[in-house]
Design a protein around this motif. Sequence first.
Motif, short mmCIF file in Angstrom:
data_model
loop_
_atom_site.label_atom_id
_atom_site.label_comp_id
_atom_site.label_asym_id
_atom_site.label_seq_id
_atom_site.Cartn_x
_atom_site.Cartn_y
_atom_site.Cartn_z
N ASP A 10 0.66 -0.98 0.00
CA ASP A 10 0.12 0.44 0.03
C ASP A 10 0.86 1.03 -0.11
O ASP A 10 2.12 0.91 -0.03
CB ASP A 10 -1.10 0.41 1.35
CG ASP A 10 0.30 -0.09 2.77
OD1 ASP A 10 1.13 0.41 2.78
OD2 ASP A 10 -0.51 -1.36 3.07
N SER A 11 -0.22 2.14 -0.22
CA SER A 11 1.54 3.82 0.26
C SER A 11 0.81 4.84 1.14
O SER A 11 0.60 6.07 0.98
CB SER A 11 0.80 4.74 -1.67
OG SER A 11 -0.37 4.72 -1.80
N SER A 12 0.47 4.10 2.53
CA SER A 12 -0.25 4.59 3.55
C SER A 12 1.56 4.71 3.84
O SER A 12 2.61 4.69 4.02
CB SER A 12 -0.87 3.29 4.07
OG SER A 12 -0.12 2.79 4.63
N SER A 13 0.73 5.99 5.33
CA SER A 13 2.35 6.56 5.69
C SER A 13 3.62 6.76 4.45
O SER A 13 3.40 7.96 3.53
CB SER A 13 3.33 5.45 6.63
OG SER A 13 4.22 5.80 7.42
N ASP A 14 4.66 6.30 5.07
CA ASP A 14 6.35 6.24 4.10
C ASP A 14 6.37 5.11 2.92
O ASP A 14 6.75 5.54 1.95
CB ASP A 14 7.01 6.89 5.32
CG ASP A 14 7.44 8.19 5.65
OD1 ASP A 14 7.65 9.10 4.94
OD2 ASP A 14 7.18 8.52 6.70
N HIS A 15 4.63 4.12 2.80
CA HIS A 15 5.69 3.53 2.21
C HIS A 15 5.02 3.96 0.56
O HIS A 15 4.48 5.13 0.10
CB HIS A 15 4.76 1.81 2.41
CG HIS A 15 4.05 1.51 4.02
ND1 HIS A 15 3.35 0.90 4.16
CD2 HIS A 15 5.41 1.64 4.40
CE1 HIS A 15 3.59 0.29 5.32
NE2 HIS A 15 4.37 0.62 5.81
N MET A 16 6.31 3.12 0.22
CA MET A 16 6.03 3.13 -1.79
C MET A 16 5.51 1.62 -2.31
O MET A 16 6.34 0.67 -2.05
CB MET A 16 8.08 3.13 -2.24
CG MET A 16 8.90 4.47 -1.80
SD MET A 16 10.01 5.04 -2.79
CE MET A 16 10.73 3.61 -2.01
N ASN A 17 3.74 2.40 -2.86
CA ASN A 17 3.23 1.09 -3.45
C ASN A 17 4.47 0.01 -4.19
O ASN A 17 4.32 0.58 -5.29
CB ASN A 17 2.46 1.63 -3.65
CG ASN A 17 2.18 3.06 -4.94
OD1 ASN A 17 2.64 3.86 -5.06
ND2 ASN A 17 1.53 2.67 -5.94
N SER A 18 4.22 -1.01 -4.55
CA SER A 18 4.72 -2.07 -4.81
C SER A 18 3.83 -1.38 -7.09
O SER A 18 2.51 -2.02 -6.28
CB SER A 18 4.57 -3.88 -4.68
OG SER A 18 4.93 -4.27 -6.12
N ILE A 19 4.03 -2.47 -7.93
CA ILE A 19 3.57 -2.55 -8.73
C ILE A 19 3.40 -3.65 -8.98
O ILE A 19 2.38 -3.87 -9.70
CB ILE A 19 4.89 -2.57 -10.21
CG1 ILE A 19 6.12 -3.27 -10.14
CG2 ILE A 19 5.28 -0.60 -9.87
CD1 ILE A 19 6.57 -3.41 -11.45
N GLN A 20 3.39 -4.71 -7.75
CA GLN A 20 2.34 -6.18 -7.91
C GLN A 20 1.95 -6.36 -6.25
O GLN A 20 3.99 -6.92 -5.85
CB GLN A 20 3.01 -7.09 -8.57
CG GLN A 20 2.80 -8.48 -8.28
CD GLN A 20 3.27 -9.80 -9.18
OE1 GLN A 20 3.01 -10.10 -10.39
NE2 GLN A 20 4.48 -9.97 -9.00
N PRO A 21 1.54 -5.69 -5.66
CA PRO A 21 1.57 -5.65 -4.50
C PRO A 21 0.88 -7.20 -3.51
O PRO A 21 1.13 -7.38 -2.87
CB PRO A 21 0.08 -4.95 -3.65
CG PRO A 21 -0.87 -4.95 -5.19
CD PRO A 21 0.48 -4.93 -6.57
N LYS A 22 0.32 -8.20 -4.20
CA LYS A 22 0.04 -9.02 -4.30
C LYS A 22 0.60 -10.62 -4.40
O LYS A 22 1.96 -10.47 -6.08
CB LYS A 22 -1.60 -9.60 -3.87
CG LYS A 22 -2.15 -8.76 -3.27
CD LYS A 22 -3.86 -8.36 -3.85
CE LYS A 22 -4.16 -8.11 -3.09
NZ LYS A 22 -6.17 -8.60 -2.97
N ASN A 23 0.92 -11.20 -3.60
CA ASN A 23 2.27 -12.67 -4.47
C ASN A 23 0.89 -13.54 -5.50
O ASN A 23 -0.06 -13.90 -6.05
CB ASN A 23 1.86 -13.68 -3.96
CG ASN A 23 2.76 -15.23 -3.80
OD1 ASN A 23 2.87 -15.22 -4.98
ND2 ASN A 23 3.55 -15.57 -3.02
#
Length: 467
Positions: free
Chosen positions: A93-106
């Motif tokens: 996810d992109s909450s807080s300081d997170h940089m969201n993944s282009i494939q967030p789920k396995n």
Amino acid sequence: MRLLGILAVTAIVPVIAGWPDVSRRQASATITVDVTKKFQTMDGFGFAEAFQRANVIVNLPAQQQQEVLDLLFNATSGAGATILRIGIGSSPDSSSDHMNSIQPKNPGGPNASPKYIWDGKDSGQVFVAKEAYARGVRTFYANAWSAPGYMKTNENENNGGYLCGVTGQTCSSGDWKQAFANYLVQYIKFYQSEGINITHLGFLNEPEFAPSYAGMLSSGTQAASFIKVLSPTLAAANLSSVGINCCDSEGWGNQGTMTSQLESAVVESLLSTITSHAYTSGPNSPVNTIKREWQTENADLNGAWQTKWYSNGGAGEGMRWASHIHFAIVNANCSAYLYWIGLQTGATNSKLISVSGSTYSVSKRLWAFAQFARGARPGAVRVGTSGGSFSTSAYLNADGTLSVLVLNTGSSASAVSIGTKGFNGPKATAWVTDNTRDYAAMSAGWKGGVVNRTVPSRAMVSFILSP
């Protein structure tokens, strides 16, 4: 990266070896620039806007937004940065300081069909990259702090862990090296679709450090096992022009060890650039490599926000950072020097520009970078200098101009005479940075092919000689 607010970190400020005694300075100096004596080719100077920092720029009012972008990237009114380091996300996810993944789920395993997602924003970094491009930036370094957690031994993007399948690291889920290489290639393709060509690619950040935020452990040997997969994957995607960087270690000493391991694993030829940070040890001498060297992250992470050029020689001061950059280029043959963050909020020195609401404050560190970034443009070749006790370096630019950068850390002004060998030019300009001036024009004292000028105390001057 040392992410403030997530992990308390003590910054190790390296001793600036060679900084002369500021209480003594010769009354005059003669400097000779020899353009026939050539050293490294320069790639540029820059910073990152990763971990949601880019969104701080995105969210500014339009006028302030354009002003800070010009301060960072404009080569005539600002620092003229030429490299943007882009963080490749691994968070679900992109909450807080997170940089969201282009494939967030396995997707179901390393051999399953990928399920990529692209929002066209990438935590604000796409916007900043486009604005940087509009201001002349052509070097974009995409750097992953970690693989997505499901690709790692600890099944978490945080707290270290290794990429499954690298030397000595097996996982019940299988070998994820190829899947991670595909992931990085797809990230580059997404940026291509936005009109931004990624020129350099890294897959590690401080790989000897297991922080509570995104990170991934690796030795040089383990990095080599992945590089052997990544390089042909880039080639198969017609992306051989994208240079592989490695390994963004915490410090120059650690990177030296990792580089030796890369060489032993016979992957040095597959690399573009050896990259390191300067937190635990600074770039005081070259890494033993045939590749270019970049210092890709450094900052004063603690202490109150500091905007001065010089006060007492302490952390955060612009003159101190001018010395850091000078010694990395001259002593370690660095072709690039990057600060951690260009702009963000907060009360420390971890950035060049501080934002609070819709207002911003500019540090003299930014103008220290301007001296180098505007004087040594991409493709410039560092050439020989001799004479005087200043911190002096010189660069022959691709447009034929010769930049002579003179840093006077002494408490007294000093007359300087600059002559050249192998260079003829009809005119010169000069630009000074000190406590009262950011990057201000001054007389170059040019006559008969020689610069004769007084360099103010505790100041840096760029003399730009035109052919």
